[in-house]
Motif scaffolding. Structure first.
Motif, PDB file in Angstrom:
ATOM      1  N   TYR A   1       0.928  -1.224   0.103  1.00 21.73           N
ATOM      2  CA  TYR A   1      -0.070  -0.167  -0.152  1.00 21.73           C
ATOM      3  C   TYR A   1       1.057   1.116   0.002  1.00 21.73           C
ATOM      4  CZ  TYR A   1      -3.367   3.635   1.481  1.00 21.73           C
ATOM      5  OH  TYR A   1      -4.250   4.644   1.562  1.00 21.73           O
ATOM      6  N   ASN A   2       1.955   1.353   0.768  1.00 17.01           N
ATOM      7  CA  ASN A   2       2.944   2.258   0.690  1.00 17.01           C
ATOM      8  C   ASN A   2       3.505   2.675  -0.475  1.00 17.01           C
ATOM      9  OD1 ASN A   2       2.035   2.627   3.492  1.00 17.01           O
ATOM     10  ND2 ASN A   2       3.523   1.453   4.336  1.00 17.01           N
ATOM     11  N   LYS A   3       3.752   1.969  -1.417  1.00 19.62           N
ATOM     12  CA  LYS A   3       4.635   2.033  -2.367  1.00 19.62           C
ATOM     13  C   LYS A   3       3.636   2.271  -3.746  1.00 19.62           C
ATOM     14  CE  LYS A   3       8.377  -0.920  -1.063  1.00 19.62           C
ATOM     15  NZ  LYS A   3       9.224  -1.921  -1.176  1.00 19.62           N
ATOM     16  N   ILE A   4       2.532   2.531  -3.555  1.00 22.89           N
ATOM     17  CA  ILE A   4       1.397   2.731  -4.702  1.00 22.89           C
ATOM     18  C   ILE A   4       1.742   4.455  -5.047  1.00 22.89           C
ATOM     19  CG2 ILE A   4      -0.994   2.772  -5.443  1.00 22.89           C
ATOM     20  CD1 ILE A   4      -1.638   0.897  -3.357  1.00 22.89           C
ATOM     21  N   ALA A   5       1.776   4.493  -6.342  1.00 19.05           N
ATOM     22  CA  ALA A   5       2.115   5.679  -7.156  1.00 19.05           C
ATOM     23  C   ALA A   5       0.551   6.148  -7.768  1.00 19.05           C
ATOM     24  CB  ALA A   5       3.132   5.695  -8.194  1.00 19.05           C
ATOM     25  N   ILE A   6       0.360   7.343  -7.406  1.00 18.98           N
ATOM     26  CA  ILE A   6      -1.007   7.896  -7.807  1.00 18.98           C
ATOM     27  C   ILE A   6      -1.072   8.717  -9.136  1.00 18.98           C
ATOM     28  CG2 ILE A   6      -2.668   9.791  -7.240  1.00 18.98           C
ATOM     29  CD1 ILE A   6      -1.799   9.420  -4.463  1.00 18.98           C
ATOM     30  N   GLU A   7       0.326   8.844  -9.529  1.00 18.00           N
ATOM     31  CA  GLU A   7       0.337   9.306 -11.015  1.00 18.00           C
ATOM     32  C   GLU A   7      -0.342   8.628 -12.001  1.00 18.00           C
ATOM     33  OE1 GLU A   7       3.649   8.778  -9.287  1.00 18.00           O
ATOM     34  OE2 GLU A   7       3.342  10.552  -8.178  1.00 18.00           O
ATOM     35  N   LYS A   8      -0.053   7.418 -12.107  1.00 18.87           N
ATOM     36  CA  LYS A   8      -0.711   6.429 -13.174  1.00 18.87           C
ATOM     37  C   LYS A   8      -2.003   6.129 -12.611  1.00 18.87           C
ATOM     38  CE  LYS A   8       3.446   4.001 -14.304  1.00 18.87           C
ATOM     39  NZ  LYS A   8       4.231   2.773 -14.510  1.00 18.87           N
ATOM     40  N   LYS A   9      -2.917   6.362 -13.474  1.00 19.19           N
ATOM     41  CA  LYS A   9      -4.383   5.888 -13.072  1.00 19.19           C
ATOM     42  C   LYS A   9      -4.637   4.356 -13.349  1.00 19.19           C
ATOM     43  CE  LYS A   9      -6.051  10.121 -12.458  1.00 19.19           C
ATOM     44  NZ  LYS A   9      -7.119  10.731 -11.591  1.00 19.19           N
ATOM     45  N   GLN A  10      -3.860   3.636 -12.598  1.00 14.97           N
ATOM     46  CA  GLN A  10      -4.185   2.246 -12.650  1.00 14.97           C
ATOM     47  C   GLN A  10      -5.334   1.667 -12.152  1.00 14.97           C
ATOM     48  OE1 GLN A  10      -0.416   1.310 -11.068  1.00 14.97           O
ATOM     49  NE2 GLN A  10       0.557   0.828 -12.727  1.00 14.97           N
ATOM     50  N   LYS A  11      -5.524   0.388 -12.440  1.00 14.30           N
ATOM     51  CA  LYS A  11      -6.701  -0.324 -11.950  1.00 14.30           C
ATOM     52  C   LYS A  11      -6.329  -1.324 -10.914  1.00 14.30           C
ATOM     53  CE  LYS A  11      -9.860  -0.092 -15.922  1.00 14.30           C
ATOM     54  NZ  LYS A  11     -10.715  -0.623 -16.964  1.00 14.30           N
TER      55      LYS A  11
END
Length: 109
Positions: free
Chosen positions: A26-36
Motif C-alpha cells: 500500500y505504501n509504494k502505490i504511485a498515484i501518477e498512473k491512473k491504474q486499476k
C-alpha cells in the motif's frame, strides 16, 4: 448436451482475460498512473476500480457505481492490474485452432 458443453467450453476460452492482478504494498502505490486496482477488505469484499487518491488514512477508487473511499484499517490486500504479454500471445495463437477444433466437433455429432 454435448453441444452445450462444447459451447460452454468455447465461451470460457473466449472470455479469458489478458490481464492479471499482482499484490503490491500500500505504501509504494504511485498515484501518477491512473491504474486499476482490486482491493480486498477485511470482511472479504472485493472492490475494483481506478485509483483517484490515496493518503495515510484512506484510499479512493473510481468504480462503476461511483467513487468509493476505503479506510486503510479495512484493507486486507491491494492488487494492481498488469497486462500479461504471454497470456495475450498464447491466447491469440491458440484460440483460432481451438475454435476450429470445437466447430468441427460440434458439426460431426
Amino acid at each position: 448436451m454435448k453441444k452445450f458443453s462444447l459451447l460452454l467450453l468455447l465461451l470460457s476460452i473466449l472470455f479469458q482475460s489478458c490481464y492479471s492482478y499482482k499484490t503490491v504494498d500500500y505504501n509504494k502505490i504511485a498515484i501518477e498512473k491512473k491504474q486499476k486496482f482490486e482491493v480486498k477488505g477485511v470482511k472479504g469484499k472485493y472492490i475494483k476500480g481506478r485509483l483517484v487518491s490515496k493518503n495515510e488514512q484512506t484510499m479512493t477508487l473510481e468504480t462503476k457505481v461511483g467513487q468509493q473511499t476505503i479506510a486503510v484499517e479495512e484493507i486486507y490486500d491491494v492488487k494492481v492490474r498488469k497486462f500479461s504479454f504471454l497470456k495475450t500471445l498464447g491466447f491469440s495463437i491458440v484460440s483460432p485452432y481451438l475454435l476450429v477444433i470445437l466447430l468441427y466437433a460440434m458439426s460431426g455429432s
